[in-house]
Design an enzyme around this catalytic site. Structure first.
Site, mmCIF file in Angstrom:
data_model
loop_
_atom_site.group_PDB
_atom_site.id
_atom_site.type_symbol
_atom_site.label_atom_id
_atom_site.label_comp_id
_atom_site.label_asym_id
_atom_site.label_seq_id
_atom_site.Cartn_x
_atom_site.Cartn_y
_atom_site.Cartn_z
ATOM 1 N N LEU A 176 43.689 36.663 39.176
ATOM 2 C CA LEU A 176 43.417 37.430 40.384
ATOM 3 C C LEU A 176 44.561 38.418 40.631
ATOM 4 O O LEU A 176 45.359 38.268 41.561
ATOM 5 C CB LEU A 176 43.233 36.503 41.587
ATOM 6 C CG LEU A 176 42.665 37.145 42.852
ATOM 7 C CD1 LEU A 176 41.311 37.746 42.569
ATOM 8 C CD2 LEU A 176 42.564 36.101 43.954
ATOM 9 N N SER A 177 44.639 39.424 39.776
ATOM 10 C CA SER A 177 45.651 40.476 39.893
ATOM 11 C C SER A 177 45.032 41.773 39.410
ATOM 12 O O SER A 177 44.792 41.943 38.211
ATOM 13 C CB SER A 177 46.901 40.144 39.072
ATOM 14 O OG SER A 177 47.755 41.276 38.994
ATOM 15 N N GLU A 178 44.757 42.688 40.338
ATOM 16 C CA GLU A 178 44.130 43.948 39.959
ATOM 17 C C GLU A 178 45.042 44.785 39.063
ATOM 18 O O GLU A 178 44.581 45.425 38.108
ATOM 19 C CB GLU A 178 43.751 44.749 41.215
ATOM 20 C CG GLU A 178 42.522 44.238 41.932
ATOM 21 C CD GLU A 178 42.757 42.925 42.650
ATOM 22 O OE1 GLU A 178 43.918 42.661 43.058
ATOM 23 O OE2 GLU A 178 41.789 42.149 42.806
ATOM 24 N N ALA B 25 35.911 47.865 45.934
ATOM 25 C CA ALA B 25 36.654 49.102 45.703
ATOM 26 C C ALA B 25 38.008 49.109 46.405
ATOM 27 O O ALA B 25 38.972 49.706 45.907
ATOM 28 C CB ALA B 25 35.825 50.310 46.148
ATOM 29 N N PHE C 55 43.516 49.476 45.278
ATOM 30 C CA PHE C 55 44.822 49.895 45.783
ATOM 31 C C PHE C 55 45.944 49.033 45.222
ATOM 32 O O PHE C 55 47.088 49.480 45.120
ATOM 33 C CB PHE C 55 44.841 49.859 47.314
ATOM 34 C CG PHE C 55 43.823 50.771 47.946
ATOM 35 C CD1 PHE C 55 43.499 51.989 47.364
ATOM 36 C CD2 PHE C 55 43.181 50.416 49.115
ATOM 37 C CE1 PHE C 55 42.557 52.829 47.941
ATOM 38 C CE2 PHE C 55 42.241 51.255 49.708
ATOM 39 C CZ PHE C 55 41.930 52.464 49.115
ATOM 40 N N HIS D 85 38.192 45.581 53.285
ATOM 41 C CA HIS D 85 37.176 45.503 52.235
ATOM 42 C C HIS D 85 36.207 46.680 52.231
ATOM 43 O O HIS D 85 35.370 46.756 51.325
ATOM 44 C CB HIS D 85 36.358 44.208 52.393
ATOM 45 C CG HIS D 85 37.127 42.968 52.100
ATOM 46 N ND1 HIS D 85 38.018 42.438 52.999
ATOM 47 C CD2 HIS D 85 37.153 42.160 51.005
ATOM 48 C CE1 HIS D 85 38.558 41.336 52.475
ATOM 49 N NE2 HIS D 85 38.057 41.148 51.272
#
Length: 340
Positions: free
Chosen positions: A69-71, A95, A99, A140
């Site tokens: 869980l790390s964009e 989306a 960020f 969100h």
């Protein structure tokens, strides 16, 4: 028909194509076509978000990867995998989560092919849903595609219906450049415009707009979910004898400027419907371009129908007021015609 049956190569297609079906079909067909295509993201093996049914069984764990869980890690890992020869599809879900990976997107994904003098290719697709208009609050509900329009090196698609989503996503997966696919979650439960594609080679080219409704009095350019609102407004206005032409750019980068300018040159009036915030929006760029390239054809100022420049409130009653609506589009069209 079960979800697993839908994922099989011999699946039957429904008469019309919804958003989730389009994603499922595009990804399955391209993964079956090219073994370099891999799917990455959160909870894909369990098919939590509904667009990867049967993929783990069909393609195996090496090609369907659940990521931490790390964009930032997800975006950077996929970029490196693309430069090493794979063709990743990354499901970032929301989306707004983009960020957390802005440095990877801007400094690495967008610039690497240019900075390496074309020696590196980045055939990677990042998918993310626009979860606005559903009470998900400010963290969100962002619609950030205009921010990425400002970054050279990224292609951006914002489809408005299932068939276009399928064709654009397949084109994106085959492209050798990074592509950002923004999917309006408000369209997930709606069926596509027209019949579902009948073959696996349904490709929609980038930079080619669609005109889902022809008209003569005013051009309404819709972005993503704004197309549906524009079509609904056109139906209402037709009852009063007002003929609206609706243009769907489908891709924001590249933008089909010739089609947009030609439509406005015919009608002499333009309204742009964009679910993003008003300032520095896709609507702003389209309006500026029309003033530069079609000023002599304009018979009224270009009008923008966008989201207010405020954070998204949690209250559904308040949230509903900030977005484009059919009523706001009808009012904008009437203003371009000199009505008050």
């Amino acid at each position: 028909m079960s979800a697993d049956t839908a994922a099989a190569p011999t699946r039957r297609r429904s008469a019309e194509l919804g958003f989730l079906q389009a994603i499922q079909q595009a990804q399955q067909e391209e993964m079956a076509r090219d073994e370099r295509v891999v799917l990455m993201g959160q909870d894909l093996r369990a098919n939590v978000f509904g667009a990867a049914a049967g993929f783990l069984a069909e393609f195996g764990p090496a090609r369907v990867r659940d990521l931490p869980l790390s964009e930032a890690a997800s975006v950077g890992m996929a970029a490196g995998a693309a430069m090493a020869g794979l063709r990743p599809i990354v499901d970032l879900t929301v989306a707004s989560f983009m960020f957390g990976a802005m440095d990877q997107f801007i400094s690495q994904v967008a610039k690497s092919r240019y900075m390496f003098g074309g020696q590196a290719r980045l055939p990677v697709v990042y998918r993310q849903a626009l979860y606005y208009h559903g009470g998900t609050a400010a963290h969100h509900a962002d619609r950030p595609y205009p921010m990425f329009m400002n970054v050279p090196g990224l292609k951006i698609i914002v489809p408005s219906n299932g068939p276009d989503l399928k064709g654009l996503l397949k084109t994106a997966i085959r492209d050798d450049n990074p592509v950002l696919c923004f999917e309006d979650a408000n369209l997930w439960g709606r069926r596509g415009r027209g019949p579902a594609p009948a073959d696996d080679e349904h490709l929609v080219p980038f930079g080619v707009a669609a005109i889902p409704r022809a008209g003569t009095d005013v051009t309404v350019i819709g972005i993503g979910g704004g197309v549906r609102l524009a079509l609904d407004a056109a139906d209402q206005l037709a009852a009063d004898g007002i003929s609206v032409e609706v243009v769907d750019p489908r891709t924001l980068v590249p933008m089909d400027w010739p089609t947009i300018v030609a439509s406005v040159a015919r009608t002499g009036r333009a309204v742009v419907v964009d679910p993003a915030n008003r300032t520095c929006s896709a609507a702003s760029e389209i309006a500026a371009h029309l003033v530069e390239e079609a000023f002599d054809a304009l018979r009224a100022p270009v009008r923008r129908v966008t989201t207010d420049d405020v954070h998204v409130p949690f209250s559904p009653a308040l949230e509903k007021q900030i977005y484009p609506s059919t009523e706001k589009i009808v009012a904008a069209v009437r203003r371009t015609l000199g009505e008050r």
